[in-house]
Design an enzyme around this catalytic site. Structure first.
Site, PDB file in Angstrom:
ATOM      1  N   GLU A  72       0.840  -1.172   0.169  1.00 18.70           N
ATOM      2  CA  GLU A  72       0.011  -0.005  -0.016  1.00 18.70           C
ATOM      3  C   GLU A  72       0.735   1.057  -0.016  1.00 18.70           C
ATOM      4  O   GLU A  72       1.527   1.498   1.127  1.00 18.70           O
ATOM      5  CB  GLU A  72      -1.027   0.133   1.169  1.00 18.70           C
ATOM      6  CG  GLU A  72      -2.021   1.252   1.097  1.00 18.70           C
ATOM      7  CD  GLU A  72      -2.948   1.173   2.317  1.00 18.70           C
ATOM      8  OE1 GLU A  72      -3.171   2.347   2.829  1.00 18.70           O
ATOM      9  OE2 GLU A  72      -3.273   0.308   2.557  1.00 18.70           O
ATOM     10  N   CYS A 101      -2.238   8.665   3.927  1.00 20.51           N
ATOM     11  CA  CYS A 101      -2.153   8.386   2.462  1.00 20.51           C
ATOM     12  C   CYS A 101      -3.391   8.559   1.658  1.00 20.51           C
ATOM     13  O   CYS A 101      -3.538   8.572   0.453  1.00 20.51           O
ATOM     14  CB  CYS A 101      -1.737   6.828   2.367  1.00 20.51           C
ATOM     15  SG  CYS A 101      -2.747   5.800   3.308  1.00 20.51           S
TER      16      CYS A 101
END
Length: 489
Positions: free
Chosen positions: A247, A281
């Site tokens: 990720e 993020c």
């Protein structure tokens, strides 16, 4: 000031190397911890401990494994405030936000245990001519969990439950920027009574992280972090033909249609852009607003931005604390300055404040263009960049104009527009609100934002290795999709 150690094979141990890293508090800019820079030998020691512990951990029956993990969850629940204070100390996150996200990570941890209870570790595929074929899923082995600095404890919790419930053992490698809270978490691991070597803590920077990712004893690498480091991790894992779940970065778009309550949406965009000083993020970094509502939306966003409370992250009233370090602040400011030099305008914020603490003010930038770095490279700071678009369709097309694909948020009341929004390539699409659902959701990033599906039951798929088992049976039955859990030892 704390001196941090590795936790390997159930013991606190010093690094084999002499080099150290001093971590500064982002608010006071004073030393708060010294940790080892790490070595390849440290990584090898941690992996070998996990390898030795894995067969016995996997051999425990599932209820026994889950009982021990629930005990760990209970200890974390009792110590959330202490762990949150550690995250505040090491990276400047407001304490109440740190606690909120640790609770969310704990929910994902316990959800993983619930999923494991009903997960089909073995199931019948078919019986043909007296031969049965089952699929059994076994632990992959040793998992390297490489954790980012922005949500240390939360990220550990989100993945650790999945890995351990499936029968794997784990080496946790936190960022050198945020290792205090990882050590605090492992103090709870000590109390939980997990077998020695089942979970290990490896400190340091790339001197220990790179050897860990490329270690032949690692069977799966789960990495959360930057695209650049993610490429290196994927390359290292591929050299050993190992799995990698990544990720990575995001440049998440927001599309605001003309039929929404612009004041309510602006309030939420302020949260999505500035929470944790934008160091998320899935932060809202590119905002595309329909021209018919652009002026009132921008006015409302500027007003919401001015109301943000910036200050001491330990103060309960603070909404925005300092950034993790001076380098990250400089990266953000450089993007803003470059955008202004190319014709953008700053409506609020955009200046590095004087005084101690690595603060950057919540900032609204308008008149941006797609080619600006502020609109195409990850910012990871408290900046809301707004581009006016002539239509909702144009906003969706702009949202697609990126190499990233982590998450996207769309505000519209139009059913057809919602369908169109689903064409945005992204791991998560939020319609009508930001961060809808929980952290246990499925996510498979698109583009350079990562690879591999994780979250919920899909995480158990990733944490196990399927094997087809065929054998002769005495009675021929049509047993397709019959659960045969426990039928074969």
């Amino acid at each position: 000031m704390r001196t941090l150690q590795n936790h390997i094979d159930g013991r606190w141990v010093d690094s084999s190397g002499a080099d150290t890293i001093t971590r500064l508090n982002p608010y006071h800019e004073t030393p708060v911890a010294v940790l080892p820079a790490g070595t390849a030998e440290d990584a090898d020691t941690a992996v070998r401990a996990a390898e030795r512990a894995q067969p016995a951990w996997a051999a425990l029956n599932l209820p026994d494994r889950l009982a021990r993990l629930r005990h760990l969850a209970a200890l974390v629940e009792k110590n959330v405030d202490d762990l949150a204070a550690m995250e505040t100390e090491e990276m400047g996150k407001p304490r109440q936000i740190a606690a909120q996200f640790i609770h969310a990570g704990l929910t994902a941890f316990t959800d993983a245990l619930h999923h494991a209870e009903s997960y089909r570790f073995a199931h019948r595929v078919k019986v043909v001519d007296g031969v049965a074929t089952d699929v059994q899923r076994f632990p992959v082995g040793v998992v390297a969990l490489i954790v980012p600095w922005n949500f240390t404890v939360t990220t550990i919790l989100m993945t650790l439950g999945q890995a351990l419930a499936a029968g794997n053992t784990v080496v946790v490698k936190p960022s050198e920027k945020a290792s205090i809270s990882a050590v605090g978490f492992f103090e709870l691991v000590d109390q939980a009574g997990l077998p020695a070597g089942a979970v290990n803590l490896l400190l340091g920077d790339g001197h220990s992280g790179a050897p860990l990712a490329g270690h032949p004893g690692i069977d799966l690498v789960h990495f959360t972090g930057s695209v650049r480091t993610g490429r290196s991790v994927a390359t290292a894992a591929a050299a050993n033909f190992n799995r990698a779940l990544l990720e990575l970065g995001g440049k998440d778009p927001v599309v605001v249609d003309s039929d929404v309550d612009v004041h309510a949406v602006a309030e939420e965009v302020a949260v999505g852009s500035y929470l944790n000083s934008g160091q998320i993020c899935t932060a809202m970094e590119r905002i595309y607003v329909h021209q018919d509502v652009a002026e009132p939306f921008v006015d409302a966003l500027v007003a919401a931005t001015r109301r943000q409370v910036v200050g001491d992250p330990a103060d309960p009233g603070t909404q925005i604390g300092p950034m993790v370090d001076g380098d990250q602040r400089q990266l953000v400011h450089r993007q803003v300055e470059a955008a202004v030099a190319a014709g953008a305008r700053v409506l609020v914020g955009g200046e590095v404040p004087e005084g101690p603490g690595w603060f950057y003010p919540p900032t609204v930038v308008v008149d941006v263009r797609p080619e600006m770095e502020l609109m195409c490279a990850e910012t990871f700071g408290p900046v809301a960049a707004v581009q006016v678009v002539p239509s909702f369709e144009a906003g969706v097309e702009e949202a697609k104009r990126t190499e990233f694909g982590l998450a996207a948020t769309v505000y519209t009341a139009d059913a057809d527009h919602r369908k169109l929004a689903c064409s945005i390539p992204t791991g998560v699409l939020w319609l009508g609100g930001w961060q809808l659902g929980d952290l246990g959701r499925l996510i498979e990033p698109a583009g350079v934002s990562g690879m591999g599906a994780s979250g919920g039951v899909y995480a158990l798929d990733a944490m196990t290795r399927p094997t087809s088992v065929s054998y002769v049976v005495h009675a021929v039955q049509d047993g397709a999709d019959t659960d045969v859990r426990g039928e074969i030892s």
